[in-house]
Design a protein around this motif. Structure first.
Motif, mmCIF file in Angstrom:
data_model
loop_
_atom_site.group_PDB
_atom_site.id
_atom_site.type_symbol
_atom_site.label_atom_id
_atom_site.label_comp_id
_atom_site.label_asym_id
_atom_site.label_seq_id
_atom_site.Cartn_x
_atom_site.Cartn_y
_atom_site.Cartn_z
ATOM 1 N N ARG A 83 5.040 12.611 0.596
ATOM 2 C CA ARG A 83 4.119 12.100 1.517
ATOM 3 C C ARG A 83 3.979 10.188 1.178
ATOM 4 N NH1 ARG A 83 -0.809 16.688 1.183
ATOM 5 N NH2 ARG A 83 0.204 18.110 2.361
ATOM 6 N N VAL A 84 4.585 10.003 0.047
ATOM 7 C CA VAL A 84 4.523 8.630 -0.154
ATOM 8 C C VAL A 84 5.452 8.055 0.584
ATOM 9 C CG1 VAL A 84 4.922 6.821 -1.794
ATOM 10 C CG2 VAL A 84 3.232 8.724 -2.423
ATOM 11 N N LEU A 85 6.619 8.679 0.466
ATOM 12 C CA LEU A 85 7.847 8.264 1.456
ATOM 13 C C LEU A 85 7.453 8.207 2.613
ATOM 14 C CD1 LEU A 85 10.768 10.034 -0.386
ATOM 15 C CD2 LEU A 85 10.181 7.667 -0.772
ATOM 16 N N ASN A 86 6.753 9.189 3.425
ATOM 17 C CA ASN A 86 6.326 9.258 4.922
ATOM 18 C C ASN A 86 5.361 8.161 5.059
ATOM 19 O OD1 ASN A 86 7.487 11.378 5.294
ATOM 20 N ND2 ASN A 86 5.998 12.878 5.016
ATOM 21 N N ALA A 87 4.615 7.682 3.913
ATOM 22 C CA ALA A 87 3.657 6.620 4.332
ATOM 23 C C ALA A 87 4.299 5.320 4.209
ATOM 24 C CB ALA A 87 2.423 6.624 3.265
ATOM 25 N N LEU A 88 5.212 5.333 3.461
ATOM 26 C CA LEU A 88 6.279 3.887 3.106
ATOM 27 C C LEU A 88 6.888 3.883 4.448
ATOM 28 C CD1 LEU A 88 7.277 4.250 -0.507
ATOM 29 C CD2 LEU A 88 5.705 2.421 0.400
ATOM 30 N N SER A 89 7.373 5.006 5.249
ATOM 31 C CA SER A 89 7.996 4.921 6.448
ATOM 32 C C SER A 89 7.159 4.139 7.426
ATOM 33 C CB SER A 89 8.626 6.100 6.865
ATOM 34 O OG SER A 89 9.263 6.161 8.090
ATOM 35 N N ALA A 90 5.868 4.624 7.652
ATOM 36 C CA ALA A 90 4.857 4.183 8.535
ATOM 37 C C ALA A 90 4.687 2.620 8.373
ATOM 38 C CB ALA A 90 3.658 5.009 8.419
ATOM 39 N N ALA A 91 4.474 2.316 6.945
ATOM 40 C CA ALA A 91 4.379 0.893 6.520
ATOM 41 C C ALA A 91 5.307 0.052 7.224
ATOM 42 C CB ALA A 91 4.024 0.861 5.027
ATOM 43 N N ARG A 92 6.813 0.518 6.705
ATOM 44 C CA ARG A 92 7.886 -0.265 7.306
ATOM 45 C C ARG A 92 7.744 -0.450 8.750
ATOM 46 N NH1 ARG A 92 11.682 3.381 6.672
ATOM 47 N NH2 ARG A 92 12.110 2.844 4.209
ATOM 48 N N GLN A 93 7.507 0.709 9.631
ATOM 49 C CA GLN A 93 7.365 0.407 11.032
ATOM 50 C C GLN A 93 6.315 -0.625 11.450
ATOM 51 O OE1 GLN A 93 6.530 3.944 13.099
ATOM 52 N NE2 GLN A 93 6.740 3.162 15.268
ATOM 53 N N VAL A 148 2.032 -1.583 0.186
ATOM 54 C CA VAL A 148 3.071 -0.762 -0.602
ATOM 55 C C VAL A 148 2.448 -0.145 -2.050
ATOM 56 C CG1 VAL A 148 5.425 -1.034 -1.566
ATOM 57 C CG2 VAL A 148 5.023 -1.767 0.729
ATOM 58 N N GLU A 149 2.013 -1.321 -2.673
ATOM 59 C CA GLU A 149 1.693 -0.776 -4.369
ATOM 60 C C GLU A 149 0.589 0.400 -4.243
ATOM 61 O OE1 GLU A 149 3.050 -1.355 -7.150
ATOM 62 O OE2 GLU A 149 4.540 -2.734 -6.149
ATOM 63 N N THR A 150 -0.183 0.222 -3.245
ATOM 64 C CA THR A 150 -1.296 1.441 -3.055
ATOM 65 C C THR A 150 -0.608 2.799 -2.874
ATOM 66 O OG1 THR A 150 -2.762 -0.005 -2.242
ATOM 67 C CG2 THR A 150 -3.182 2.289 -1.670
ATOM 68 N N PHE A 151 0.434 2.851 -2.100
ATOM 69 C CA PHE A 151 1.333 4.048 -1.774
ATOM 70 C C PHE A 151 2.119 4.340 -3.125
ATOM 71 C CE2 PHE A 151 1.540 2.913 2.923
ATOM 72 C CZ PHE A 151 0.233 3.457 3.066
ATOM 73 N N ILE A 152 2.663 3.567 -3.720
ATOM 74 C CA ILE A 152 3.460 3.784 -4.982
ATOM 75 C C ILE A 152 2.674 4.302 -6.003
ATOM 76 C CG2 ILE A 152 4.783 2.692 -6.715
ATOM 77 C CD1 ILE A 152 6.064 0.628 -4.547
ATOM 78 N N HIS A 153 1.309 3.832 -6.221
ATOM 79 C CA HIS A 153 0.675 4.183 -6.948
ATOM 80 C C HIS A 153 0.167 5.822 -7.120
ATOM 81 C CE1 HIS A 153 -2.840 4.145 -10.141
ATOM 82 N NE2 HIS A 153 -3.637 4.759 -9.294
ATOM 83 N N CYS A 154 0.470 6.332 -5.679
ATOM 84 C CA CYS A 154 -0.081 7.678 -5.517
ATOM 85 C C CYS A 154 1.081 8.350 -5.733
ATOM 86 C CB CYS A 154 -0.466 7.856 -4.241
ATOM 87 S SG CYS A 154 -1.872 6.976 -3.576
ATOM 88 N N ILE A 155 2.314 8.167 -6.160
ATOM 89 C CA ILE A 155 3.282 8.988 -6.359
ATOM 90 C C ILE A 155 3.197 10.003 -7.519
ATOM 91 C CG2 ILE A 155 5.904 9.217 -7.183
ATOM 92 C CD1 ILE A 155 6.241 6.399 -5.846
#
Length: 132
Positions: free
Chosen positions: A111-121, A97-104
Motif C-alpha cells: 500500500r505504501v508503494l501504491n501511495a508513493l506511485s500516486a505521489a510520484r505522478q 513521502v516521509e508520511t508514507f514511509i512512516h506507515c510501512i
C-alpha cells in the motif's frame, strides 16, 4: 433547515477551495451525472463540518487524509486529489513521502508503494506546471 444547510455548503465550498484550489472541481463535476447529491454531501459534510473544526490546521488534516487513504488501499484517485491538496496547503514533497514511509511498519510495503506511485505522478504533473 435549508438555511443551515446552505451555510454548511458555503463553508464547505470555501474550505474545499482553500484545500484543493481548482483540483476538486473536476472531481465534483465528474459525479454530477451519476450521483448529483454526492458533491453537495462532500462539500457540506466533509469540508463544511469536518475540515472547518478547530484543533487541527489544514496541513495536519491533509496529512491525516493521505494517511487514511493509503491505509484503505485502492484509493489512487482520491490519493491523487489529496496529495495535490496537501501540497496546496503547504506540505512539502518530502513530508508527503516521509508520511508514507512512516506507515510501512504499520500497513506494509504494497500500500505504501501504491501511495508513493500516486505521489510520484502528482509531483511530476506539478513540476510541469508554471508557478509550482
Amino acid at each position: 433547515m435549508a438555511e443551515k444547510t446552505d451555510e454548511r455548503l458555503i463553508k464547505g465550498q470555501q474550505m474545499l477551495a482553500a484545500v484543493d484550489g481548482q483540483a476538486a472541481a473536476a472531481t465534483l463535476h465528474a459525479l454530477a451525472d451519476v450521483a448529483p447529491d454526492v458533491p453537495r454531501l462532500i462539500q457540506e459534510f466533509a469540508f463544511g463540518d469536518i475540515y472547518t473544526r478547530s484543533g487541527l490546521d489544514l496541513r495536519q488534516r491533509e496529512m491525516i487524509t493521505i494517511t487514511a487513504l493509503l491505509i484503505q488501499g485502492d484509493t489512487a484517485g482520491q490519493l491523487h486529489v489529496h496529495i495535490q491538496g496537501a501540497l496546496h496547503v503547504g506540505l512539502t514533497q518530502q513530508e508527503i513521502v516521509e508520511t508514507f514511509i512512516h506507515c510501512i511498519p504499520y500497513i506494509g510495503f504494497p500500500r505504501v508503494l501504491n501511495a508513493l506511485s500516486a505521489a510520484r505522478q502528482v509531483f511530476a504533473e506539478r513540476s510541469g506546471q508554471d508557478g509550482d
